[in-house]
Design an enzyme around this catalytic site. Structure first.
Site, PDB file in Angstrom:
ATOM      1  N   ARG A 138       0.935  -1.266   0.006  1.00  0.00           N
ATOM      2  CA  ARG A 138       0.089  -0.060  -0.166  1.00  0.00           C
ATOM      3  C   ARG A 138       0.739   1.105   0.250  1.00  0.00           C
ATOM      4  O   ARG A 138       0.597   1.955  -0.832  1.00  0.00           O
ATOM      5  CB  ARG A 138      -0.911   0.076   1.330  1.00  0.00           C
ATOM      6  N   CYS A 289       2.250   6.375  10.765  1.00  0.00           N
ATOM      7  CA  CYS A 289       1.139   7.492  10.206  1.00  0.00           C
ATOM      8  C   CYS A 289       0.620   8.278  11.358  1.00  0.00           C
ATOM      9  O   CYS A 289       0.388   9.518  11.332  1.00  0.00           O
ATOM     10  CB  CYS A 289       0.089   6.936   9.387  1.00  0.00           C
ATOM     11  N   THR A 290       0.389   7.594  12.624  1.00  0.00           N
ATOM     12  CA  THR A 290      -0.198   8.311  13.613  1.00  0.00           C
ATOM     13  C   THR A 290       0.641   9.232  14.138  1.00  0.00           C
ATOM     14  O   THR A 290       0.288  10.314  14.775  1.00  0.00           O
ATOM     15  CB  THR A 290      -0.798   7.350  14.539  1.00  0.00           C
ATOM     16  N   THR A 319      -6.141  -2.188   8.612  1.00  0.00           N
ATOM     17  CA  THR A 319      -4.912  -2.351   7.564  1.00  0.00           C
ATOM     18  C   THR A 319      -4.754  -4.004   7.203  1.00  0.00           C
ATOM     19  O   THR A 319      -5.434  -4.778   7.727  1.00  0.00           O
ATOM     20  CB  THR A 319      -3.713  -1.975   8.294  1.00  0.00           C
ATOM     21  N   ASN A 320      -3.896  -4.128   6.128  1.00  0.00           N
ATOM     22  CA  ASN A 320      -3.307  -5.561   5.828  1.00  0.00           C
ATOM     23  C   ASN A 320      -2.922  -6.463   6.753  1.00  0.00           C
ATOM     24  O   ASN A 320      -3.005  -7.760   6.599  1.00  0.00           O
ATOM     25  CB  ASN A 320      -2.444  -5.441   4.634  1.00  0.00           C
ATOM     26  N   THR A 347      -1.323   1.075  20.173  1.00  0.00           N
ATOM     27  CA  THR A 347      -0.819   2.143  19.348  1.00  0.00           C
ATOM     28  C   THR A 347       0.740   2.581  19.862  1.00  0.00           C
ATOM     29  O   THR A 347       0.700   2.730  21.422  1.00  0.00           O
ATOM     30  CB  THR A 347      -1.174   3.315  18.773  1.00  0.00           C
ATOM     31  N   GLY A 348       1.880   2.489  19.098  1.00  0.00           N
ATOM     32  CA  GLY A 348       2.993   3.007  19.679  1.00  0.00           C
ATOM     33  C   GLY A 348       3.236   4.430  19.401  1.00  0.00           C
ATOM     34  O   GLY A 348       4.451   5.049  19.740  1.00  0.00           O
ATOM     35  N   ARG A 370      -9.369  -0.009  15.951  1.00  0.00           N
ATOM     36  CA  ARG A 370      -9.384  -0.237  14.375  1.00  0.00           C
ATOM     37  C   ARG A 370     -10.841  -0.182  14.131  1.00  0.00           C
ATOM     38  O   ARG A 370     -11.587  -1.076  14.753  1.00  0.00           O
ATOM     39  CB  ARG A 370      -8.760  -1.462  14.120  1.00  0.00           C
ATOM     40  N   ASN A 453      -3.855   8.011   6.510  1.00  0.00           N
ATOM     41  CA  ASN A 453      -3.137   7.350   7.201  1.00  0.00           C
ATOM     42  C   ASN A 453      -2.057   6.448   5.955  1.00  0.00           C
ATOM     43  O   ASN A 453      -1.111   6.134   6.179  1.00  0.00           O
ATOM     44  CB  ASN A 453      -3.310   6.278   8.078  1.00  0.00           C
TER      45      ASN A 453
END
Length: 481
Positions: A138, A289-290, A319-320, A347-348, A370, A453
């Site tokens: 992606r 992205c975050t 996401t994938n 989330t990191g 998600r 994102n």
């Protein structure tokens, strides 16, 4: 003449002006590596309607619509100057000219505002820098689209090769098809052909060699004439310095990871800490992205108000790495069907803030959900500030940041009362402040930050690559510091 007739005549006049702008914008980009912007939005390769819509969008953030009749004189003035590679924002030129009280002509004002890109001051165009994509998923395909789009005169970044694992029958054709058509981001803007004999995809004249390998050690980049290249690893398979160092082979000079780096790998958020990259650094990460969505507004808020502590809750598209239907997954909940469920996960991004903003001492916590949408997420950033403020003050400040600060390429601003996630597909900003959703009560502020994102993050990756390659051209007029 009726109001309808008057409006239609006005529209047709503006269409004609926008149409006259296209060849000027194209020639400046192709021959002089000059990218024309309008409030940080590129006008290169845009249609008449797109140019008019971009002008109208200025109303949301600047308070009034910007007309092509206002910006055309500045564009025409640029054609008379000996310009070097640069980005020139004609929206900013028009705005600063309106605020200037010296009575200068448009031509003289423009020459003064972009003096750093003209004559003896201009940057000389180099030979360009080779780029290799390791992985073609992606993010890889969107980065490829951006690299092809920005090829311009051929003196910037050049996508030379893509490295992928061997596939089955018609592998090359299928990969080219995925580049050509995207269910979320639409058709590729241009033409794509495939030369199976030489394992090459030709996109808008750019010959991209497709190299099949299962490990970095299997690739001899010099055999393809690739030298001093920047390799963008978008597989996420290796995230520490030891693993990413496998890419540093003859032909490869630097490695950029499109995932959070581990250990001592620098996590870079363009606009915030890209100036800290050491010239001899060969391995770096573009974080997540975050992280790119929350760090720029977090820095902006800390600069103005001081942040004592914060929490970020991301409502993230699937996401994938999730499953279409319930199936085994090493994570606790990600094995459950992504299109059917909201999935609580970790989330990191909150912990990554410390790497990108080491001077921020405030504790930041974070969590994520998600949700069943394929792209565009929202980060809800709840902050305790060091002083009391008002909603109006915060919004005025963030609107100005989005227009006039060094973070204007990262932070966007919308006042649309009916905005929803799909409205931000294709946004090139890493974070879009939703004015209508913003909450402020004394020293507490809650910001709702949209972000694409996939595409917005890919734009940040490209900005980092441009910076480390030396082809990140200056923007004029210079944003306020």
């Amino acid at each position: 003449m009726t109001v309808n007739d008057d409006s239609f005549t006005n529209w047709k006049n503006r269409e004609e002006i926008a149409e006259s702008m296209i060849p000027i914008i194209g020639k400046l980009h192709r021959e002089q590596d000059v990218t024309i912007l309008l409030h940080s939005r590129s006008l290169v390769n845009k249609s008449v309607v797109s140019i008019l819509k971009t002008h109208r969008f200025a109303r949301q953030i600047a308070g009034e619509e910007l007309s092509v009749t206002e910006t055309l004189p500045f564009l025409q003035a640029l054609t008379t100057l000996d310009l070097g590679p640069s980005q020139i924002d004609i929206g900013m030129l028009a705005a600063t000219y309106k605020a200037d009280d010296r009575g200068l002509s448009v031509e003289r004002f423009t020459a003064e505002a972009v003096a750093g890109a003209t004559g003896a001051n201009k940057i000389e165009r180099g030979e360009g820098r080779d780029v290799v994509l390791y992985g073609f998923g992606r993010i890889g395909r969107l980065v490829a689209r951006l690299l092809i789009e920005k090829a311009g005169s051929g003196n910037g970044l050049r996508l030379r090769a893509v490295v992928v694992r061997g596939g089955g029958e018609a592998d090359l054709v299928k990969r080219a098809s995925l580049l050509r058509r995207d269910s979320i981001h639409g058709q590729f803007q241009g033409t794509i052909t495939v030369d199976e004999a030489s394992s090459t995809i030709i996109a808008n004249g750019n010959a991209i060699k497709v190299i099949y390998a299962n490990d970095p050690s299997e690739v001899d980049y010099t055999a393809y004439g690739i030298k001093d290249a920047i390799l963008i690893d978008n597989t996420g398979k290796w995230r520490d310095r030891e693993g990413l160092s496998k890419h540093l082979r003859p032909g490869i000079d630097k490695v950029v990871l499109t995932a959070p780096g581990k250990g001592d790998v620098p996590n870079i958020v363009h606009g915030v800490n890209h100036d800290t990259i050491k010239p001899d650094e060969q391995i770096l990460s573009c974080a997540s992205c975050t992280t790119n969505a929350i760090v720029p507004p977090l820095k902006a808020m800390d600069d103005e108000y001081g942040v004592l502590r914060g929490h970020v809750e991301t409502v993230h598209s699937f996401t994938n790495d999730q499953n279409l239907l319930d199936n085994y997954h090493k994570a606790d909940r990600r094995g459950r069907s992504a299109p059917l469920n909201m999935v609580i996960t970790e989330t990191g991004a909150a912990s990554a803030v410390a790497k990108a903003l080491p001077d921020l001492k405030a504790p930041i916590t974070g969590s994520s959900i998600r949700v069943p949408v394929p792209d565009v997420s929202i980060a809800i950033l709840s902050l305790r500030l060091s002083r009391e403020t008002t909603r109006e003050e915060v919004l005025d400040y963030l609107r100005d940041v989005s227009l006039n600060s060094p973070l204007k390429r990262q932070i966007d601003f919308t006042t649309a009362p009916d905005a929803v996630s799909m409205d931000f597909v294709g946004s090139r900003h890493s974070s879009i402040v939703d004015a209508g959703a913003t909450k402020v009560d004394g020293d507490n502020a809650i910001l709702y930050l949209w972000y694409d994102n996939e595409f917005g993050y890919s734009c940040q990756v490209i900005r980092v690559v441009q910076h480390v390659s030396g082809v990140e051209y200056p923007t004029y007029p210079s944003p306020a510091v």
